[in-house]
Write an enzyme that holds these catalytic residues in place. Structure first.
Site, mmCIF file in Angstrom:
data_model
loop_
_atom_site.group_PDB
_atom_site.id
_atom_site.type_symbol
_atom_site.label_atom_id
_atom_site.label_comp_id
_atom_site.label_asym_id
_atom_site.label_seq_id
_atom_site.Cartn_x
_atom_site.Cartn_y
_atom_site.Cartn_z
ATOM 1 N N GLU A 35 -5.400 16.940 -11.588
ATOM 2 C CA GLU A 35 -5.863 17.166 -12.965
ATOM 3 C C GLU A 35 -7.369 17.369 -13.064
ATOM 4 O OE1 GLU A 35 -5.406 14.854 -17.130
ATOM 5 O OE2 GLU A 35 -3.530 15.124 -16.069
ATOM 6 N N ARG A 71 0.810 -1.228 0.000
ATOM 7 C CA ARG A 71 0.000 0.000 0.000
ATOM 8 C C ARG A 71 0.838 1.270 0.000
ATOM 9 N NH1 ARG A 71 -3.454 -3.099 3.716
ATOM 10 N NH2 ARG A 71 -5.245 -3.829 2.520
ATOM 11 N N ARG A 117 -4.189 21.501 -14.894
ATOM 12 C CA ARG A 117 -3.176 20.520 -15.271
ATOM 13 C C ARG A 117 -3.457 19.888 -16.633
ATOM 14 N NH1 ARG A 117 -0.296 15.920 -11.411
ATOM 15 N NH2 ARG A 117 0.923 14.959 -13.060
ATOM 16 N N HIS A 141 -1.274 15.687 -26.999
ATOM 17 C CA HIS A 141 -1.245 14.297 -26.542
ATOM 18 C C HIS A 141 -2.491 13.499 -26.911
ATOM 19 C CE1 HIS A 141 2.200 15.719 -24.374
ATOM 20 N NE2 HIS A 141 2.382 14.575 -23.759
ATOM 21 N N HIS A 183 -0.809 10.592 -28.449
ATOM 22 C CA HIS A 183 -0.833 9.275 -27.804
ATOM 23 C C HIS A 183 -1.459 8.230 -28.717
ATOM 24 C CE1 HIS A 183 -0.281 10.229 -23.222
ATOM 25 N NE2 HIS A 183 0.860 10.016 -23.852
ATOM 26 N N ASN A 190 -1.580 18.335 -21.526
ATOM 27 C CA ASN A 190 -1.909 17.315 -22.519
ATOM 28 C C ASN A 190 -1.997 17.867 -23.939
ATOM 29 O OD1 ASN A 190 -2.223 15.008 -20.740
ATOM 30 N ND2 ASN A 190 -4.062 16.014 -19.965
ATOM 31 N N LYS A 249 6.230 23.018 -15.546
ATOM 32 C CA LYS A 249 5.366 21.878 -15.237
ATOM 33 C C LYS A 249 5.013 21.866 -13.759
ATOM 34 C CE LYS A 249 4.417 17.050 -15.639
ATOM 35 N NZ LYS A 249 4.677 15.736 -16.270
ATOM 36 N N HIS A 253 8.130 8.786 -27.783
ATOM 37 C CA HIS A 253 7.026 9.612 -27.283
ATOM 38 C C HIS A 253 7.078 11.025 -27.856
ATOM 39 C CE1 HIS A 253 4.076 11.250 -24.488
ATOM 40 N NE2 HIS A 253 4.928 12.213 -24.212
ATOM 41 N N LYS A 287 2.527 11.403 -11.643
ATOM 42 C CA LYS A 287 1.770 10.422 -12.425
ATOM 43 C C LYS A 287 2.591 9.141 -12.549
ATOM 44 C CE LYS A 287 -1.353 13.183 -15.252
ATOM 45 N NZ LYS A 287 -1.788 13.518 -16.633
ATOM 46 N N GLU A 342 8.673 17.963 -25.546
ATOM 47 C CA GLU A 342 7.906 18.340 -24.356
ATOM 48 C C GLU A 342 8.310 19.717 -23.840
ATOM 49 O OE1 GLU A 342 5.351 17.051 -22.971
ATOM 50 O OE2 GLU A 342 5.252 14.955 -23.602
#
Length: 351
Positions: free
Chosen positions: A223, A114, A227, A234, A238, A231, A213, A255, A136, A178
């Site tokens: 997000e 956990r 935030r 993306h 993506h 993206n 960032k 990427h 993330k 990026e």
């Protein structure tokens, strides 16, 4: 170089990163220290870490590099190794690698017993300015990017720009995409400076991108609003990355290479829907095509890529949500795009 501070952790660069890591390990009294590497970082970056660690590394865990190994199966193997080697809730996992490794390692640490502490030491430009910042973590679901994961912050992020000397030019440019995005969404002056900069992987530029960032993430860690601007490029990017990853007749894209295409395409959508000027759109296209090879798309490719967008994490209530630009340095979130514009965006890219 001053640290970059958020509510829950800090990013340290260069000599300050070394000193901070030493101090943290001395006062934290971890039961065991584990380091996660891949084949490349074990060879090129682990010696650097060994030279600065004040405490002994108890175990080195290794994964195979590559997006195709960012899977729950890899996590299972690592959870098993942690368990077999006596890791407990007072253990530490240091993630030494690029974005795939820091995403996956953060997820493994966040879920083992956990949650155990983890530290990110990014070794690629992409990971330094993007993947390792913001908490993330997660893995892919087949070819679909980052479908399983949690947001959980590391104890700290330590950035050593000298590690970039181990990368080839293609990997470095992937991170540059990026960095350019950071300028496009929030800082027009940074975009203007960076897009003409020949040496974009300096400590100063890296720090600036991390700061941008971090500013966004600090204001919206889960997000819910701001935030989402991170993206930009993306939603389509993506889908392109996933398509090329699973295709038997297309070479995989890094990427940043896929996101560079995505930013041109979504720049076009911004022009059509949100008033981004034709001059700014052309500047975006020319900038990315001057650094990244043009990607070939057949009509069937485009159809499949558009179909893949329905799996994007930003979607809600059956709608595909985009981040688009009003102007360079100003982004809007949750924009709905008419489907007929997707083909026009690809046509503009191919011109």
């Amino acid at each position: 170089m001053d640290p970059i501070t958020s509510d829950t952790y800090e990013v340290y660069l260069e000599e300050l990163a070394e000193a901070t890591l030493t101090q943290h390990l001395q006062r934290s009294n971890y039961s065991k220290i584990f380091v996660l590497v891949d084949d490349n970082t074990e060879k090129h970056c682990l010696p650097k870490l060994n030279s600065i660690l004040a405490k002994h590394i108890d175990h080195v865990l290794k994964i195979t590099p590559g997006e195709e190994h960012k899977t729950i199966q890899t996590c299972y193997a690592l959870w098993q190794q942690l368990s077999n080697r006596g890791a407990d809730r007072k253990s530490l996992l240091i993630n030494l690698g690029g974005g795939v490794l820091t995403d996956l390692g953060g997820f493994v640490a966040s879920t083992f017993k956990r949650g155990i502490d983890f530290i990110n030491i990014p070794t690629t430009l992409l990971a330094m300015v993007d993947a390792s910042i913001g908490g993330k973590t997660g893995v892919d679901l087949g070819s679909l990017k980052n479908q399983v994961g949690v947001i959980n912050q590391p104890q700290m992020v330590l950035v050593f720009p000298e590690l970039l000397k181990t990368l080839d030019t293609r990997q470095t440019k992937s991170g540059y995409a990026e960095m350019l995005k950071h300028g496009l969404i929030l800082d027009a002056a940074y975009w203007e400076c960076l897009r003409t900069e020949k040496n974009f992987s300096t400590a100063g530029s890296i720090q600036k991108s991390i700061a941008i960032k971090n500013q966004v993430v600090s204001e919206d860690p889960t997000e819910q609003g701001l935030r989402k601007i991170l993206n930009f490029g993306h939603t389509l990017g993506h889908a392109i990355e996933s398509y090329f990853l699973e295709s038997s007749h297309k070479p995989p894209l890094l990427h940043g290479e896929a996101i560079a295409v995505g930013m041109i395409l979504e720049g076009y959508l911004s022009h059509e829907l949100k008033g981004l000027s034709k001059l700014s759109l052309q500047e975006i296209k020319e900038t990315f095509l001057s650094h990244f090879n043009r990607v070939d798309f057949e009509e069937e490719d485009i159809k499949d890529i558009i179909d893949l967008m329905k799996y994007d994490k930003k979607n809600a209530h059956g709608n595909i949500n985009f981040v688009l630009l009003q102007e360079i340095g100003s982004a809007l979130t949750d924009v709905k795009v008419p489907e007929n514009l997707f083909q026009k965006a690809f046509a503009y890219y191919k011109e």
